[in-house]
Motif scaffolding. Sequence first.
Motif, PDB file in Angstrom:
ATOM      1  N   SER A  49       0.840  -1.303  -0.086  1.00 15.17           N
ATOM      2  CA  SER A  49      -0.002  -0.022  -0.208  1.00 15.17           C
ATOM      3  C   SER A  49       0.770   1.356  -0.125  1.00 15.17           C
ATOM      4  CB  SER A  49      -0.889  -0.094   1.269  1.00 15.17           C
ATOM      5  OG  SER A  49      -0.140   0.118   2.480  1.00 15.17           O
ATOM      6  N   MET A  50       2.111   1.202   0.361  1.00 18.21           N
ATOM      7  CA  MET A  50       3.173   2.345   0.268  1.00 18.21           C
ATOM      8  C   MET A  50       4.001   1.992  -0.850  1.00 18.21           C
ATOM      9  SD  MET A  50       3.918   2.867   4.315  1.00 18.21           S
ATOM     10  CE  MET A  50       4.596   4.265   4.343  1.00 18.21           C
ATOM     11  N   ARG A  51       3.679   2.247  -1.931  1.00 21.12           N
ATOM     12  CA  ARG A  51       4.494   2.109  -2.993  1.00 21.12           C
ATOM     13  C   ARG A  51       5.705   2.973  -3.283  1.00 21.12           C
ATOM     14  NH1 ARG A  51       1.807  -1.012  -6.765  1.00 21.12           N
ATOM     15  NH2 ARG A  51      -0.583  -1.254  -6.701  1.00 21.12           N
ATOM     16  N   MET A  52       5.744   3.979  -2.634  1.00 19.53           N
ATOM     17  CA  MET A  52       6.926   4.797  -2.844  1.00 19.53           C
ATOM     18  C   MET A  52       8.115   4.090  -1.943  1.00 19.53           C
ATOM     19  SD  MET A  52       6.215   8.086  -0.186  1.00 19.53           S
ATOM     20  CE  MET A  52       4.464   8.408  -1.107  1.00 19.53           C
ATOM     21  N   LEU A  53       7.742   3.461  -0.867  1.00 19.45           N
ATOM     22  CA  LEU A  53       8.656   2.514  -0.311  1.00 19.45           C
ATOM     23  C   LEU A  53       8.806   1.182  -0.531  1.00 19.45           C
ATOM     24  CD1 LEU A  53       8.093   4.154   3.490  1.00 19.45           C
ATOM     25  CD2 LEU A  53       9.530   5.038   1.459  1.00 19.45           C
ATOM     26  N   ASN A  54       7.838   0.610  -1.359  1.00 18.53           N
ATOM     27  CA  ASN A  54       7.884  -0.544  -1.711  1.00 18.53           C
ATOM     28  C   ASN A  54       8.711  -1.161  -2.918  1.00 18.53           C
ATOM     29  OD1 ASN A  54       5.540  -3.053  -3.030  1.00 18.53           O
ATOM     30  ND2 ASN A  54       6.598  -3.486  -1.065  1.00 18.53           N
ATOM     31  N   GLY A  55       9.895  -1.081  -2.813  1.00  8.61           N
ATOM     32  CA  GLY A  55      11.012  -1.513  -4.019  1.00  8.61           C
ATOM     33  C   GLY A  55      12.127  -0.738  -3.647  1.00  8.61           C
ATOM     34  N   VAL A  56      12.993  -0.794  -4.863  1.00  8.83           N
ATOM     35  CA  VAL A  56      14.354  -0.305  -5.075  1.00  8.83           C
ATOM     36  C   VAL A  56      14.267   0.841  -5.966  1.00  8.83           C
ATOM     37  CG1 VAL A  56      16.627  -0.396  -5.505  1.00  8.83           C
ATOM     38  CG2 VAL A  56      15.515  -2.413  -3.971  1.00  8.83           C
ATOM     39  N   CYS A  57      14.709   1.973  -5.529  1.00  7.26           N
ATOM     40  CA  CYS A  57      14.802   3.041  -6.706  1.00  7.26           C
ATOM     41  C   CYS A  57      15.957   3.160  -7.456  1.00  7.26           C
ATOM     42  CB  CYS A  57      14.540   4.246  -5.598  1.00  7.26           C
ATOM     43  SG  CYS A  57      14.592   5.941  -6.883  1.00  7.26           S
ATOM     44  N   PHE A  58      15.940   3.287  -8.559  1.00  5.63           N
ATOM     45  CA  PHE A  58      17.078   3.392  -9.560  1.00  5.63           C
ATOM     46  C   PHE A  58      17.188   4.732  -9.959  1.00  5.63           C
ATOM     47  CE2 PHE A  58      17.683  -1.091 -11.395  1.00  5.63           C
ATOM     48  CZ  PHE A  58      17.565  -1.550 -10.074  1.00  5.63           C
ATOM     49  N   THR A  59      18.214   5.506  -9.770  1.00  9.85           N
ATOM     50  CA  THR A  59      18.614   6.917 -10.409  1.00  9.85           C
ATOM     51  C   THR A  59      19.904   7.009 -10.941  1.00  9.85           C
ATOM     52  OG1 THR A  59      18.195   9.293  -9.973  1.00  9.85           O
ATOM     53  CG2 THR A  59      18.778   7.874  -8.099  1.00  9.85           C
ATOM     54  N   SER A  60      20.077   8.397 -11.440  1.00 11.04           N
ATOM     55  CA  SER A  60      21.488   8.621 -11.982  1.00 11.04           C
ATOM     56  C   SER A  60      21.903   9.646 -10.892  1.00 11.04           C
ATOM     57  CB  SER A  60      21.571   8.918 -13.568  1.00 11.04           C
ATOM     58  OG  SER A  60      22.757   9.419 -13.797  1.00 11.04           O
ATOM     59  N   GLU A  61      23.111   9.396 -10.345  1.00 10.18           N
ATOM     60  CA  GLU A  61      23.573  10.437  -9.522  1.00 10.18           C
ATOM     61  C   GLU A  61      24.882  10.532  -9.714  1.00 10.18           C
ATOM     62  OE1 GLU A  61      24.892  10.237  -4.714  1.00 10.18           O
ATOM     63  OE2 GLU A  61      22.671   9.878  -5.213  1.00 10.18           O
ATOM     64  N   ASP A  62      25.402  11.849 -10.168  1.00 13.88           N
ATOM     65  CA  ASP A  62      27.032  12.406 -10.217  1.00 13.88           C
ATOM     66  C   ASP A  62      27.769  11.326 -11.181  1.00 13.88           C
ATOM     67  OD1 ASP A  62      26.332  14.641  -8.723  1.00 13.88           O
ATOM     68  OD2 ASP A  62      26.749  13.532  -6.968  1.00 13.88           O
ATOM     69  N   GLY A  63      27.027  10.862 -12.159  1.00 14.29           N
ATOM     70  CA  GLY A  63      27.602   9.849 -12.848  1.00 14.29           C
ATOM     71  C   GLY A  63      27.779   8.451 -12.419  1.00 14.29           C
ATOM     72  N   LYS A  64      27.044   7.935 -11.656  1.00 11.82           N
ATOM     73  CA  LYS A  64      26.881   6.739 -11.067  1.00 11.82           C
ATOM     74  C   LYS A  64      25.366   6.280 -11.112  1.00 11.82           C
ATOM     75  CE  LYS A  64      31.025   6.939  -8.244  1.00 11.82           C
ATOM     76  NZ  LYS A  64      31.551   6.724  -6.877  1.00 11.82           N
ATOM     77  N   LEU A  65      25.287   5.120 -11.022  1.00 10.79           N
ATOM     78  CA  LEU A  65      23.797   4.260 -10.983  1.00 10.79           C
ATOM     79  C   LEU A  65      23.418   4.288  -9.352  1.00 10.79           C
ATOM     80  CD1 LEU A  65      21.235   3.119 -11.862  1.00 10.79           C
ATOM     81  CD2 LEU A  65      22.617   1.008 -11.821  1.00 10.79           C
ATOM     82  N   ALA A  66      22.683   4.976  -8.908  1.00 10.75           N
ATOM     83  CA  ALA A  66      22.268   4.986  -7.483  1.00 10.75           C
ATOM     84  C   ALA A  66      21.055   3.857  -7.325  1.00 10.75           C
ATOM     85  CB  ALA A  66      21.926   6.250  -6.911  1.00 10.75           C
ATOM     86  N   LEU A  67      21.267   2.975  -6.348  1.00  9.74           N
ATOM     87  CA  LEU A  67      20.163   2.121  -5.801  1.00  9.74           C
ATOM     88  C   LEU A  67      19.672   2.315  -4.132  1.00  9.74           C
ATOM     89  CD1 LEU A  67      22.000  -1.287  -7.066  1.00  9.74           C
ATOM     90  CD2 LEU A  67      20.446   0.390  -8.484  1.00  9.74           C
ATOM     91  N   VAL A  68      18.387   2.786  -4.274  1.00  9.81           N
ATOM     92  CA  VAL A  68      17.970   3.324  -3.068  1.00  9.81           C
ATOM     93  C   VAL A  68      16.874   2.490  -2.227  1.00  9.81           C
ATOM     94  CG1 VAL A  68      17.691   5.447  -1.392  1.00  9.81           C
ATOM     95  CG2 VAL A  68      18.836   5.582  -3.957  1.00  9.81           C
ATOM     96  N   SER A  69      16.754   2.269  -1.160  1.00 12.11           N
ATOM     97  CA  SER A  69      15.647   1.745  -0.696  1.00 12.11           C
ATOM     98  C   SER A  69      15.678   2.381   0.886  1.00 12.11           C
ATOM     99  CB  SER A  69      15.667   0.265  -0.416  1.00 12.11           C
ATOM    100  OG  SER A  69      16.796  -0.430   0.351  1.00 12.11           O
ATOM    101  N   THR A  70      14.205   2.302   1.273  1.00  6.93           N
ATOM    102  CA  THR A  70      14.256   2.974   2.499  1.00  6.93           C
ATOM    103  C   THR A  70      12.678   2.154   3.109  1.00  6.93           C
ATOM    104  OG1 THR A  70      13.516   4.928   4.015  1.00  6.93           O
ATOM    105  CG2 THR A  70      12.882   4.742   1.667  1.00  6.93           C
ATOM    106  N   SER A  71      12.940   2.127   4.563  1.00 12.33           N
ATOM    107  CA  SER A  71      11.784   1.525   5.319  1.00 12.33           C
ATOM    108  C   SER A  71      11.038   2.734   6.092  1.00 12.33           C
ATOM    109  CB  SER A  71      12.353   0.491   6.234  1.00 12.33           C
ATOM    110  OG  SER A  71      12.983   0.874   7.318  1.00 12.33           O
ATOM    111  N   GLY A  72      11.643   3.826   6.154  1.00  7.97           N
ATOM    112  CA  GLY A  72      10.925   4.942   6.833  1.00  7.97           C
ATOM    113  C   GLY A  72      11.937   5.239   8.063  1.00  7.97           C
ATOM    114  N   HIS A  73      12.297   4.112   8.536  1.00 11.57           N
ATOM    115  CA  HIS A  73      13.299   4.299   9.842  1.00 11.57           C
ATOM    116  C   HIS A  73      14.650   3.927   9.363  1.00 11.57           C
ATOM    117  CE1 HIS A  73       9.776   4.042  12.451  1.00 11.57           C
ATOM    118  NE2 HIS A  73       9.291   3.213  11.735  1.00 11.57           N
TER     119      HIS A  73
END
Length: 289
Positions: free
Chosen positions: A37-61
Amino acid sequence: YPVELASDKTIEYAALPCKEFLEGVGAVKGEMLPDESMRMLNGVCFTSEDGKLALVSTSGHTLALVRLPYTANKVLADRKVIIPYKIARCLDRLLDARMGLTIRGDGAMIFFAQSGDLPPQTRKGSVGGFFFAEPCLGGSANKTVVMSRLSAGRAFADYIQVIPAEFTFSIICQREILLHAVEQVAILVAGERSHPLVMEFMDDTKLSIRSNNLYQGEAKQYVECQLVEGKRKEAFPGIGFNAVYITRILRAIPSDKVRIRFTTQAGAMKFEAVGMEDTFLWVLMPMRY
């Protein structure tokens, strides 16, 4: 299905080893929130950051971030996509780290393909598609293709603001020794999320980790540490934290030593893999005690 593919060498792309990619996903997937139900936290975010591939995840805590270098044919557009929880959890079982990996998408779908030495591909007729690729050795037919819809990447939190920029002091510990101490002390508060573990500093070379249980008493373990930056103030004797969260972080850190950076007694802690500080980091919010 099957989705029709078309070669297009003008599509932006980046290349990185599949093994490094899987290691990165493995380091961050533990912090995903399984609540769909919390789609923004339900997965791994892929993004480009300063010439690198950033993989990000968070549970809120907690927050996990891995930055992987890549080579590209042009500057990748600034975008965020979220790989759903179920796909991120099984990529290491579906993909072969010894082979090449092609990741491509068109804004709504993402494809993880292991194949022969194929040119950049995207869905026919798509505009602004992207993918990350590494040529494979031998063979020309697809071996594995994993398809998934993307979650709403634009809704992902601004994780940069979560990472502390300034710290009061930092220490370095042996990861395995610290993990063992945390696991031993956590036995008394197993299943009780409201009962924190407490890390207290005896001096600049030793810390203690303790827990209290109303019915079973107190447990305490001592761990040697090294103060490497800043000064530990007497007004900051210790900090509380959730046993499950810190155990998960320590298990995911790939180095023998861990660097822990402290802000304040109520501020976030930053965990880094010593020798790989630019690649792996975790953020943990403390608990009151």
